[in-house]
Design a protein around this motif. Structure first.
Motif, mmCIF file in Angstrom:
data_model
loop_
_atom_site.group_PDB
_atom_site.id
_atom_site.type_symbol
_atom_site.label_atom_id
_atom_site.label_comp_id
_atom_site.label_asym_id
_atom_site.label_seq_id
_atom_site.Cartn_x
_atom_site.Cartn_y
_atom_site.Cartn_z
ATOM 1 N N LYS A 47 -0.196 7.778 5.395
ATOM 2 C CA LYS A 47 1.150 7.198 5.381
ATOM 3 C C LYS A 47 2.028 7.759 4.265
ATOM 4 N N ALA A 48 1.405 8.459 3.324
ATOM 5 C CA ALA A 48 2.113 8.927 2.131
ATOM 6 C C ALA A 48 2.820 10.245 2.415
ATOM 7 N N THR A 49 3.874 10.194 3.184
ATOM 8 C CA THR A 49 4.546 11.415 3.648
ATOM 9 C C THR A 49 5.209 12.199 2.523
ATOM 10 N N GLY A 50 5.660 11.513 1.465
ATOM 11 C CA GLY A 50 6.347 12.219 0.383
ATOM 12 C C GLY A 50 5.598 12.211 -0.934
ATOM 13 N N LEU A 51 4.370 11.698 -0.927
ATOM 14 C CA LEU A 51 3.636 11.546 -2.175
ATOM 15 C C LEU A 51 3.195 12.898 -2.739
ATOM 16 N N LYS A 52 3.451 13.101 -4.025
ATOM 17 C CA LYS A 52 3.112 14.368 -4.674
ATOM 18 C C LYS A 52 1.996 14.224 -5.700
ATOM 19 N N VAL A 53 1.842 13.028 -6.296
ATOM 20 C CA VAL A 53 0.878 12.878 -7.384
ATOM 21 C C VAL A 53 0.377 11.443 -7.478
ATOM 22 N N ILE A 54 -0.922 11.313 -7.770
ATOM 23 C CA ILE A 54 -1.521 10.033 -8.145
ATOM 24 C C ILE A 54 -2.127 10.213 -9.525
ATOM 25 N N SER A 55 -1.712 9.378 -10.465
ATOM 26 C CA SER A 55 -2.243 9.445 -11.828
ATOM 27 C C SER A 55 -2.995 8.150 -12.109
ATOM 28 N N ARG A 56 -4.311 8.261 -12.301
ATOM 29 C CA ARG A 56 -5.169 7.086 -12.478
ATOM 30 C C ARG A 56 -5.121 6.580 -13.917
ATOM 31 N N LEU A 57 -4.836 5.288 -14.059
ATOM 32 C CA LEU A 57 -4.926 4.636 -15.357
ATOM 33 C C LEU A 57 -6.387 4.270 -15.570
ATOM 34 N N GLY A 58 -7.170 5.237 -16.016
ATOM 35 C CA GLY A 58 -8.618 5.104 -16.128
ATOM 36 C C GLY A 58 -9.257 6.447 -15.836
ATOM 37 N N VAL A 59 -10.587 6.498 -15.895
ATOM 38 C CA VAL A 59 -11.279 7.771 -15.709
ATOM 39 C C VAL A 59 -11.985 7.890 -14.363
ATOM 40 N N GLY A 60 -12.241 6.758 -13.684
ATOM 41 C CA GLY A 60 -12.936 6.793 -12.395
ATOM 42 C C GLY A 60 -11.990 7.163 -11.259
ATOM 43 N N LEU A 61 -12.470 8.032 -10.356
ATOM 44 C CA LEU A 61 -11.662 8.454 -9.209
ATOM 45 C C LEU A 61 -12.323 8.056 -7.890
ATOM 46 N N ASP A 62 -13.278 7.115 -7.948
ATOM 47 C CA ASP A 62 -14.023 6.747 -6.746
ATOM 48 C C ASP A 62 -13.183 5.969 -5.739
ATOM 49 N N ASN A 63 -11.998 5.491 -6.144
ATOM 50 C CA ASN A 63 -11.140 4.744 -5.225
ATOM 51 C C ASN A 63 -10.152 5.644 -4.486
ATOM 52 N N ILE A 64 -10.248 6.953 -4.702
ATOM 53 C CA ILE A 64 -9.326 7.903 -4.059
ATOM 54 C C ILE A 64 -10.120 8.880 -3.203
ATOM 55 N N ASP A 65 -9.679 9.088 -1.965
ATOM 56 C CA ASP A 65 -10.290 10.104 -1.103
ATOM 57 C C ASP A 65 -9.794 11.466 -1.573
ATOM 58 N N LEU A 66 -10.550 12.095 -2.446
ATOM 59 C CA LEU A 66 -10.111 13.328 -3.097
ATOM 60 C C LEU A 66 -9.979 14.488 -2.121
ATOM 61 N N ASP A 67 -10.881 14.571 -1.138
ATOM 62 C CA ASP A 67 -10.818 15.654 -0.153
ATOM 63 C C ASP A 67 -9.552 15.551 0.692
ATOM 64 N N PHE A 68 -9.238 14.338 1.121
ATOM 65 C CA PHE A 68 -8.041 14.152 1.937
ATOM 66 C C PHE A 68 -6.775 14.386 1.110
ATOM 67 N N ALA A 69 -6.806 13.949 -0.148
ATOM 68 C CA ALA A 69 -5.652 14.167 -1.032
ATOM 69 C C ALA A 69 -5.386 15.659 -1.208
ATOM 70 N N GLU A 70 -6.457 16.440 -1.328
ATOM 71 C CA GLU A 70 -6.303 17.886 -1.473
ATOM 72 C C GLU A 70 -5.670 18.497 -0.222
ATOM 73 N N LYS A 71 -6.092 18.018 0.954
ATOM 74 C CA LYS A 71 -5.519 18.511 2.204
ATOM 75 C C LYS A 71 -4.034 18.172 2.314
ATOM 76 N N LYS A 72 -3.653 17.046 1.720
ATOM 77 C CA LYS A 72 -2.243 16.621 1.751
ATOM 78 C C LYS A 72 -1.441 17.213 0.590
ATOM 79 N N TYR A 73 -2.087 18.067 -0.223
ATOM 80 C CA TYR A 73 -1.453 18.681 -1.396
ATOM 81 C C TYR A 73 -0.950 17.635 -2.394
ATOM 82 N N ILE A 74 -1.710 16.557 -2.541
ATOM 83 C CA ILE A 74 -1.407 15.517 -3.523
ATOM 84 C C ILE A 74 -2.221 15.801 -4.780
ATOM 85 N N ARG A 75 -1.547 15.985 -5.899
ATOM 86 C CA ARG A 75 -2.239 16.260 -7.158
ATOM 87 C C ARG A 75 -2.819 14.962 -7.711
ATOM 88 N N ILE A 76 -4.039 15.057 -8.267
ATOM 89 C CA ILE A 76 -4.717 13.886 -8.814
ATOM 90 C C ILE A 76 -4.985 14.102 -10.298
#
Length: 247
Positions: A47-76
């Motif tokens: 659904k994130a058609t315009g999303l460019k970046v997700i910045s986690r307030l913390g060090v864990g990234l287990d709540n983000i689908d990193l593979d899908f984010a990469e396909k959508k060109y969303i920087r993490i």
């Protein structure tokens, strides 16, 4: 900083973690997200058609689908300053609070109950650390004065650290059975989800305590409640829950 650069900043006003459906309703409007522990699955990020970046307030990234984010060109991104000392100190505080019955007796006194109780020593006990990463190692370092025995369970074994601090790596079952205090410092994954279930709790000593400052989903909460009610273990100190705020 963001407002001064012309960004509109939208805050979560609900006082709790957003559900996936709640995020889906608004995520189409966002260019960037300062994320907590809410879930950013593939169905959410679709659904994130315009999303460019997700910045986690913390060090864990287990709540983000990193593979899908990469396909959508969303920087993490994630927080670069390690919280290890803070979490290690909190863990030690929970351990001492439980063993010495500090919170329990404080609560009783404030309710007009004068009932002195003997606590238990931490000194000389066996500390079992599930996940000997930066936080677990920091905990070992700050507890040296207690002359503890250390058991550790981790897929990665740091032999240099093991030899320096006399840490014994072992299987999870051996750690649970042999520890007076069990503390969890794991990332959440398919392998660690529900890893502390009724079977695991039954392997612990009856006078042992369990600490969790990592992710709530690692413990089956209903099994923990039953273990406490049946006095299969002596206590639990939790900083995280499956649903927060906890009810």
């Amino acid at each position: 900083l963001l407002t001064s650069q012309g960004y509109d900043v939208v805050h979560n006003q609900l006082g709790r973690k957003l559900t996936e459906e709640e995020i889906k309703n608004d995520i189409t409007d966002y260019d960037g997200i300062l994320a907590g522990t809410e879930t950013y699955s593939a169905s959410v990020l679709t659904k994130a058609t315009g999303l460019k970046v997700i910045s986690r307030l913390g060090v864990g990234l287990d709540n983000i689908d990193l593979d899908f984010a990469e396909k959508k060109y969303i920087r993490i991104y994630k927080t670069q300053t390690t919280p290890a000392p803070a979490v290690a100190e909190l863990t030690l505080g929970l351990i001492l609070g439980l063993l010495r019955k500090i919170s329990e007796q404080n609560h009783q006194l404030k309710n007009g109950i004068w009932k002195k109780q003997m606590g238990s020593l931490l000194f000389g006990k066996t500390l079992g650390i599930i996940g000997l990463g930066s936080i677990g190692k920091n905990l070992v370092e700050i507890t040296q004065g207690f002359r503890l025995q250390y058991l550790a369970h981790d897929i990665i074994q740091d032999k240099e650290f093991m030899e320096k601090y006399n840490v014994k790596y072992c299987k999870l079952d051996e750690l649970l059975a042999g520890s007076d205090v069990v503390t969890i410092h794991l990332n959440l994954s398919e392998e660690t989800n529900n890893i502390i279930d009724s079977g695991a709790l039954k392997k612990m000593k009856q006078n042992a305590i369990l600490i969790n400052t990592s992710r709530g989903e690692i413990i089956v909460e209903t099994a923990l409640m039953e273990a406490l009610d049946r006095e299969l273990i002596a206590g639990a100190g939790l900083d995280v829950y499956r649903e927060e705020p906890y009810n």
